[in-house]
Write an enzyme that holds these catalytic residues in place. Structure first.
Site, PDB file in Angstrom:
ATOM      1  N   TYR A   1       0.962  -0.762  -0.382  1.00  0.00           N
ATOM      2  CA  TYR A   1       0.298   0.257   0.341  1.00  0.00           C
ATOM      3  C   TYR A   1       0.640   0.647   0.504  1.00  0.00           C
ATOM      4  CZ  TYR A   1      -3.697   3.349   1.565  1.00  0.00           C
ATOM      5  OH  TYR A   1      -4.651   4.049   1.389  1.00  0.00           O
TER       6      TYR A   1
ATOM      7  N   LYS B   1       1.344   3.922  -3.252  1.00  0.00           N
ATOM      8  CA  LYS B   1       1.025   4.980  -3.282  1.00  0.00           C
ATOM      9  C   LYS B   1       1.889   5.826  -3.475  1.00  0.00           C
ATOM     10  CE  LYS B   1      -3.518   4.577  -1.954  1.00  0.00           C
ATOM     11  NZ  LYS B   1      -5.295   5.622  -3.063  1.00  0.00           N
TER      12      LYS B   1
ATOM     13  N   ARG C   1      -9.430  -0.606  11.119  1.00  0.00           N
ATOM     14  CA  ARG C   1      -9.654   0.516  11.141  1.00  0.00           C
ATOM     15  C   ARG C   1      -9.556   0.765  12.366  1.00  0.00           C
ATOM     16  NH1 ARG C   1     -10.325   4.430   5.730  1.00  0.00           N
ATOM     17  NH2 ARG C   1     -10.979   2.886   4.266  1.00  0.00           N
TER      18      ARG C   1
ATOM     19  N   ASP D   1       3.677  -0.340  12.011  1.00  0.00           N
ATOM     20  CA  ASP D   1       3.142   0.718  12.581  1.00  0.00           C
ATOM     21  C   ASP D   1       3.677   1.878  13.202  1.00  0.00           C
ATOM     22  OD1 ASP D   1      -0.107   0.749  12.911  1.00  0.00           O
ATOM     23  OD2 ASP D   1      -0.032   1.025  14.699  1.00  0.00           O
TER      24      ASP D   1
END
Length: 317
Positions: free
Chosen positions: A149, A153, A190, A277
């Site tokens: 991801y 992007k 999420r 994260d």
């Protein structure tokens, strides 16, 4: 005769959380909308109320394949945006970002259409600069589990700016920070949807890490307003521009707010932090204020109340 103020607008990922709200705003403004989605994460429920509207057209299509339509504006929102979804098929996630960008840019080039890329704050990775400004290049692990991801992007942004430089294409690149609101999927992994669903079900609220990592949360209506304003700027504002709420909250603060607003008896439990994260994430929106006259208007307490009301109907169903 066609009204010259009416635009023909293509929204890829139009049945998703953000895309469906964007379609609503465009239809309300009197534009003709082609909503494209392959329904990997999008849902017909999000746009069911628009089906039958003469200004709305729904097309099942995967942006990794070329698309031939006639439009004036393109909003490229197609891509799974939550880790649980984009990590399920990481190769396809990268292809959606990269091949999808190539196909939509090719379409925009052929039509001389203005095109907006829904990029992400994930291009900043686990940042060493706080808050994040648009000139920060980021700190991303290119071989980690989130890279499909993050790097997808980042590559899409590269393609947009290369088309801008090489073909003089009119582009807009928007870096979206955490957004929440009605039509989020209850199982998307999420943090906002996780906490609310767990609280409404009376289950323990799961915090990954020690709860001190921070995020900023932008209500969906504010986000869409920023997106529309960016699209209508002149050719001297290609972006990238951060769109998000600079209010910063720890995961523990968010969990406590959800428990309080839902009236839940849920306890809070702590689990190990996932790989890569980020520990801090907050946008510097100085550029959005200057170029768009934009700033968020919905406070987290108010937006969460609206979102919880929506999830009460979803969880009850």
């Amino acid at each position: 005769m066609r009204n010259s103020s009416v635009q023909r607008v293509l929204v890829t990922g139009g049945a998703g959380f953000l895309g469906s709200h964007l379609c609503d705003r465009l239809i309300a403004a009197g534009h003709d909308v082609i909503c494209v989605d392959n329904f990997y994460t999008g849902s017909k429920d999000n746009i069911r109320h628009l089906i039958g509207n003469p200004r709305f057209e729904l097309l099942r299509h995967d942006v990794t394949f070329p698309l031939y339509v006639e439009v004036d504006r393109i909003f490229n929102l197609a891509c799974p945006a939550s880790p649980i979804h984009y990590q399920r098929d990481p190769v396809q996630t990268t292809k959606t970002s990269v091949h999808g960008a190539i196909n939509m840019l090719g379409l925009a080039k052929r039509l001389h259409a203005r095109i907006l890329q829904a990029s992400t704050s994930e291009v900043y990775g686990d940042p060493e600069v706080h808050p994040q400004t648009e000139d920060y290049w980021g700190r991303v692990n290119p071989i980690g589990t989130r890279a499909c991801y993050d790097e997808g992007k980042r590559c899409a942004e590269t393609l947009f700016f290369d088309y801008h430089r090489q073909h003089r294409l009119e582009i807009k690149v928007m870096r979206i920070f955490n957004t929440y609101g009605p039509r989020m999927q209850p199982d998307d992994g999420r943090v906002v949807s996780n906490f609310i669903v767990q609280a409404l079900k009376g289950e323990p609220i799961t915090i990954y890490g020690d709860g001190n990592q921070t995020r900023s949360f932008c209500y969906v209506d504010d986000l869409i307003e920023g997106m529309l304003r960016l699209m209508e700027t002149g050719p001297d504002v290609p972006g990238p521009i951060n769109i998000g709420n600079p209010g910063e909250f720890t995961m523990r603060e968010l969990a406590e707010m959800v428990v309080r607003q839902t009236g839940s008896k849920s306890s809070i439990v702590y689990m190990p932090l996932p790989s890569d994260d980020p520990r801090q994430r907050r946008p510097d929106i100085s550029l959005a204020r200057e170029k768009l006259g934009w700033a968020p208007t919905v406070a987290l307490e108010e937006g969460m109340a609206r979102t919880i009301d929506y999830f009460r109907t979803v969880v009850a169903a």
